[in-house]
Design an enzyme around this catalytic site. Structure first.
Site, PDB file in Angstrom:
ATOM      1  CD  GLU A 164      38.663  47.115  44.266  1.00 54.66           C
ATOM      2  OE1 GLU A 164      38.698  48.071  45.037  1.00 54.66           O
ATOM      3  OE2 GLU A 164      39.630  46.817  43.534  1.00 54.66           O
ATOM      4  CE  LYS A 219      33.752  46.202  38.267  1.00 58.36           C
ATOM      5  NZ  LYS A 219      35.050  45.598  38.450  1.00 58.36           N
ATOM      6  CB  CYS A 275      32.060  40.378  38.011  1.00 60.59           C
ATOM      7  SG  CYS A 275      32.383  40.708  39.742  1.00 60.59           S
TER       8      CYS A 275
HETATM    9  P1  NAD Z   1      29.588  38.944  48.399  1.00 61.88           P
HETATM   10  O1  NAD Z   1      28.291  38.286  48.215  1.00 61.88           O
HETATM   11  O2  NAD Z   1      30.823  38.114  48.558  1.00 61.88           O
HETATM   12  O3  NAD Z   1      29.524  39.895  49.687  1.00 61.88           O
HETATM   13  C1  NAD Z   1      28.488  40.771  49.938  1.00 61.88           C
HETATM   14  C2  NAD Z   1      28.190  40.765  51.433  1.00 61.88           C
HETATM   15  O4  NAD Z   1      27.276  41.800  51.727  1.00 61.88           O
HETATM   16  C3  NAD Z   1      27.558  39.467  51.940  1.00 61.88           C
HETATM   17  O5  NAD Z   1      28.391  38.890  52.940  1.00 61.88           O
HETATM   18  C4  NAD Z   1      26.201  39.907  52.490  1.00 61.88           C
HETATM   19  O6  NAD Z   1      25.805  39.213  53.658  1.00 61.88           O
HETATM   20  C5  NAD Z   1      26.438  41.365  52.802  1.00 61.88           C
HETATM   21  N1  NAD Z   1      25.231  42.191  52.847  1.00 61.88           N
HETATM   22  C6  NAD Z   1      24.262  42.302  51.915  1.00 61.88           C
HETATM   23  N2  NAD Z   1      23.347  43.209  52.288  1.00 61.88           N
HETATM   24  C7  NAD Z   1      23.723  43.675  53.489  1.00 61.88           C
HETATM   25  C8  NAD Z   1      23.188  44.640  54.374  1.00 61.88           C
HETATM   26  N3  NAD Z   1      22.067  45.325  54.077  1.00 61.88           N
HETATM   27  N4  NAD Z   1      23.828  44.857  55.548  1.00 61.88           N
HETATM   28  C9  NAD Z   1      24.956  44.185  55.833  1.00 61.88           C
HETATM   29  N5  NAD Z   1      25.527  43.271  55.034  1.00 61.88           N
HETATM   30  C10 NAD Z   1      24.920  43.025  53.864  1.00 61.88           C
HETATM   31  O7  NAD Z   1      29.771  39.946  47.172  1.00 61.88           O
HETATM   32  P2  NAD Z   1      31.143  40.474  46.539  1.00 61.88           P
HETATM   33  O8  NAD Z   1      31.699  39.475  45.593  1.00 61.88           O
HETATM   34  O9  NAD Z   1      32.008  41.015  47.618  1.00 61.88           O
HETATM   35  O10 NAD Z   1      30.598  41.672  45.641  1.00 61.88           O
HETATM   36  C11 NAD Z   1      30.130  42.859  46.225  1.00 61.88           C
HETATM   37  C12 NAD Z   1      29.976  43.908  45.138  1.00 61.88           C
HETATM   38  O11 NAD Z   1      31.252  44.173  44.538  1.00 61.88           O
HETATM   39  C13 NAD Z   1      29.065  43.493  43.983  1.00 61.88           C
HETATM   40  O12 NAD Z   1      28.376  44.625  43.530  1.00 61.88           O
HETATM   41  C14 NAD Z   1      30.042  43.015  42.920  1.00 61.88           C
HETATM   42  O13 NAD Z   1      29.517  43.154  41.624  1.00 61.88           O
HETATM   43  C15 NAD Z   1      31.198  43.960  43.129  1.00 61.88           C
HETATM   44  N6  NAD Z   1      32.508  43.440  42.703  1.00 61.88           N
HETATM   45  C16 NAD Z   1      32.848  42.143  42.949  1.00 61.88           C
HETATM   46  C17 NAD Z   1      34.115  41.681  42.574  1.00 61.88           C
HETATM   47  C18 NAD Z   1      34.529  40.255  42.822  1.00 61.88           C
HETATM   48  O14 NAD Z   1      35.559  39.847  42.302  1.00 61.88           O
HETATM   49  N7  NAD Z   1      33.804  39.473  43.595  1.00 61.88           N
HETATM   50  C19 NAD Z   1      35.019  42.560  41.978  1.00 61.88           C
HETATM   51  C20 NAD Z   1      34.647  43.875  41.763  1.00 61.88           C
HETATM   52  C21 NAD Z   1      33.385  44.307  42.134  1.00 61.88           C
HETATM   53  C1  UDX Z   2      36.605  40.155  36.905  1.00 64.36           C
HETATM   54  C2  UDX Z   2      37.437  41.350  36.422  1.00 64.36           C
HETATM   55  O1  UDX Z   2      38.665  40.863  35.855  1.00 64.36           O
HETATM   56  C3  UDX Z   2      37.722  42.290  37.571  1.00 64.36           C
HETATM   57  O2  UDX Z   2      38.428  43.441  37.107  1.00 64.36           O
HETATM   58  C4  UDX Z   2      36.413  42.704  38.196  1.00 64.36           C
HETATM   59  O3  UDX Z   2      36.655  43.577  39.286  1.00 64.36           O
HETATM   60  C5  UDX Z   2      35.623  41.498  38.647  1.00 64.36           C
HETATM   61  O4  UDX Z   2      35.415  40.609  37.536  1.00 64.36           O
HETATM   62  P1  UDX Z   2      37.126  37.920  38.228  1.00 64.36           P
HETATM   63  O5  UDX Z   2      35.803  37.496  37.723  1.00 64.36           O
HETATM   64  O6  UDX Z   2      37.414  37.799  39.668  1.00 64.36           O
HETATM   65  O7  UDX Z   2      37.408  39.437  37.838  1.00 64.36           O
HETATM   66  O8  UDX Z   2      38.264  37.073  37.456  1.00 64.36           O
HETATM   67  P2  UDX Z   2      38.879  37.181  35.977  1.00 64.36           P
HETATM   68  O9  UDX Z   2      40.336  36.983  36.085  1.00 64.36           O
HETATM   69  O10 UDX Z   2      38.446  38.363  35.250  1.00 64.36           O
HETATM   70  O11 UDX Z   2      38.290  35.880  35.270  1.00 64.36           O
HETATM   71  C6  UDX Z   2      36.924  35.780  34.955  1.00 64.36           C
HETATM   72  C7  UDX Z   2      36.675  34.507  34.182  1.00 64.36           C
HETATM   73  O12 UDX Z   2      37.230  34.569  32.873  1.00 64.36           O
HETATM   74  C8  UDX Z   2      37.284  33.262  34.830  1.00 64.36           C
HETATM   75  O13 UDX Z   2      36.410  32.184  34.742  1.00 64.36           O
HETATM   76  C9  UDX Z   2      38.527  33.024  33.991  1.00 64.36           C
HETATM   77  O14 UDX Z   2      38.939  31.685  34.007  1.00 64.36           O
HETATM   78  C10 UDX Z   2      38.043  33.451  32.625  1.00 64.36           C
HETATM   79  N1  UDX Z   2      39.127  33.863  31.716  1.00 64.36           N
HETATM   80  C11 UDX Z   2      39.870  34.972  31.991  1.00 64.36           C
HETATM   81  C12 UDX Z   2      39.374  33.128  30.564  1.00 64.36           C
HETATM   82  O15 UDX Z   2      38.709  32.126  30.294  1.00 64.36           O
HETATM   83  N2  UDX Z   2      40.377  33.535  29.727  1.00 64.36           N
HETATM   84  C13 UDX Z   2      41.135  34.640  29.968  1.00 64.36           C
HETATM   85  O16 UDX Z   2      42.016  34.956  29.159  1.00 64.36           O
HETATM   86  C14 UDX Z   2      40.875  35.373  31.149  1.00 64.36           C
END
Ligand code: NAD
Ligand code: UDX
Length: 461
Positions: A164, A219, A275
């Site tokens: 994602e 990713k 991330c």
């Molecule tokens: P998060 O912590 O917000 O959510 C994860 C959820 O999974 C939690 O609510 C937790 O309770 C649940 N969980 C864990 N183990 C479980 C299990 N065995 N059964 C049921 N539920 C379970 O995490 P997130 O930010 O959504 O990230 C999830 C993944 O997506 C990570 O690998 C992250 O690196 C990736 N990712 C995150 C973002 C972002 O912006 N947050 C973007 C792209 C990818």
């Molecule tokens: C990032 C990636 O952008 C996204 O594609 C991936 O799926 C998850 O990780 P996110 O961490 O949610 O997303 O936010 P992002 O907009 O990337 O910002 C990350 C950090 O960088 C923030 O603290 C932001 O303030 C900082 N940032 C971003 C800067 O300081 N300068 C910039 O120009 C851009």
């Protein structure tokens, strides 16, 4: 397997699982989607009849949940039932940096992923497509397949990698209009089935397919490149401060080169979020595990630069306030790691605050979306001070004007738009003089602030 997907289960109702499945449900009303999580209070919050109280704040998300929930979108703690019924299972659980044992502080902790695989294997009595939505180290799919095939009930599992790319704060728009959807896999029918879901709203030319390993590694690489741009411009911001150049002007000048591009060149107090750091640490760990030390050192520098930027911002505050902040009141505007999210994971604000607290500053913190208890929990988690000390030195307020009363300085740590709309003349009146503003986001207008009489510092100027 070549059948249309009718039921989806998503394990993990977090920042990725929740918004992603909400958008799929909105765009594909014929598919029934159940998002499950072992965290009961999180699921209860997703089911809250008041959509303004969902566990995750994302612009536009509440309306989508209101539209799809109860129709074809469900949130549940009944993980077994959802797995059993589903044709396709997304794994969206957290993959944090390991905080114990081998690879501590570097490798991704895959225990939640493995738990999911074991649970799927145990329950499934029909063929399933298992989709890696979480960000995973390259070659995790091989481990998943091993667990599924060796502990399952003899049914077929097809594993796909579908990372994602949404960013928090813009998750809904990113999901509705993705630059690309990436699907890695080996089984053509499984790939077609997943692509068909996205084709309901994403044009075919933006859906790209690769082998599993390229998808997993893409990713980590995308996040490493994005973070590298922030560290690159932040490194130049320090040089700007020494030379009289202005980092925004430099960013504009280089960004107009189409080979460089203008995005992600905003100098800041440092990148945060769940991330960037985690994924680069993981990339570094993987490179080292293959003895690629030059590769590992190269990417590690992105994190070292980011740590330096946070420290030097805090140091600059201390130096400017006559080399001591002990007993001085500093208002922090913003705690989230970026605007338009209530997420604070790895927020630069946490580390700047911790640094200032080490110098015995008294902090008053205001953030429009982050709850009081979360701010204290973030500080307590560092274990730098006792919870009692944190509560003695830190006050959290819900009124931004309250925060600045008698403050020696304001540190802007998140780029919330509302900060720009404040009455800065009134703010200056409420503060001690000289009134200092340290703008870690380059959010405010120097001319206006200096016109009011502030001592104004912004990164990279
Ligand atoms: P998060 O912590 O917000 O959510 C994860 C959820 O999974 C939690 O609510 C937790 O309770 C649940 N969980 C864990 N183990 C479980 C299990 N065995 N059964 C049921 N539920 C379970 O995490 P997130 O930010 O959504 O990230 C999830 C993944 O997506 C990570 O690998 C992250 O690196 C990736 N990712 C995150 C973002 C972002 O912006 N947050 C973007 C792209 C990818
Ligand atoms: C990032 C990636 O952008 C996204 O594609 C991936 O799926 C998850 O990780 P996110 O961490 O949610 O997303 O936010 P992002 O907009 O990337 O910002 C990350 C950090 O960088 C923030 O603290 C932001 O303030 C900082 N940032 C971003 C800067 O300081 N300068 C910039 O120009 C851009």
């Amino acid at each position: 397997m070549n059948k249309k997907i009718e039921k989806i289960c998503c394990i993990g109702a977090g920042y990725v699982g929740g918004p992603t499945m909400s958008v799929i449900a909105q765009q594909c009303p014929d598919i029934q989607i159940t998002v499950v999580d072992m965290n009961e209070s999180r699921i209860a919050a997703w089911n809250n009849s008041n959509v303004d109280l969902l566990p995750i704040f994302e612009p536009g998300l509440a309306d989508i949940v209101a539209e799809a929930r109860g129709r074809n979108l469900f949130f549940s703690t009944d993980i077994e039932k959802a797995i059993d019924e589903a044709d396709m299972i997304f794994i969206s659980v957290n993959t944090p940096t390991k905080n114990y044992g081998k690879g501590k502080g570097k490798a991704a902790d895959l225990k939640y992923i493995e738990l999911c695989a074991r649970q799927i294997a145990e329950i499934a009595t029909s063929d399933k497509i298992v989709v890696e939505k979480s960000t995973l180290p390259v070659r995790t799919a091989a481990a998943l397949k091993n667990i599924l095939d060796n502990t399952g009930n003899g049914v077929n599992f097809h594993i796909l990698s579908n990372p994602e790319f949404l960013a928090e704060g813009t998750a809904v728009q990113d999901l509705l209009h993705p630059d690309r959807v990436l699907i890695g896999g080996e089984d053509a029918n499984a790939i077609t089935a997943l692509a068909a879901i996205y084709e309901n709203w994403v044009s075919k030319d933006r859906i790209i397919t690769t082998n599993l390993w390229s998808s997993e590694l893409s990713k980590l690489t995308a996040n490493a490149f994005l973070a590298q741009r922030v560290s690159s411009i932040n490194s130049i911001s320090e040089l700007c401060e020494k030379t009289g150049a202005n980092v925004d002007e430099v960013a504009r000048a280089i960004g107009m080169d189409s080979r460089i591009g203008s995005k992600f060149l905003k100098a800041s107090v440092g990148f945060g979020g769940s991330c960037f750091q985690k994924d680069i640490l993981n990339l570094v760990y993987i490179a080292r595990s293959y003895n690629l030390h030059e590769v590992a050192d190269y990417w590690e520098q992105v994190i070292l630069m980011n740590d330096h930027q946070k420290h030097r911002f805090a140091d600059h505050i201390i130096q400017t306030l006559y080399n001591t902040v002990s007993g001085k009141k500093i208002a922090c505007y913003g705690w989230a790691f970026k605007k338009d999210t209530n997420d604070t994971r790895e927020s630069a604000a946490i580390y700047v605050a911790d640094y200032l607290l080490n110098e015995e500053a008294e902090l008053v913190i205001y953030d429009p979306k982050v709850p009081v208890e979360k701010i204290y929990a973030d500080l307590d988690y560092l274990h730098t001070r006792t919870p009692e000390e944190n509560r003695r030195l830190v006050t959290v307020v819900t009124d931004p004007m309250e925060a600045v009363k008698h403050a020696h300085a304001i540190a802007i740590l998140t780029e919330w738009d509302e900060f720009k709309t404040y009455d800065w003349t009134l703010i200056k009146e409420l503060m001690k003089k000289p009134a200092f503003v340290f703008d870690g986001r380059k959010l405010l207008n120097r001319r206006v602030l200096e016109g009011i009489g502030f001592k104004y510092y912004a990164i990279g100027e």
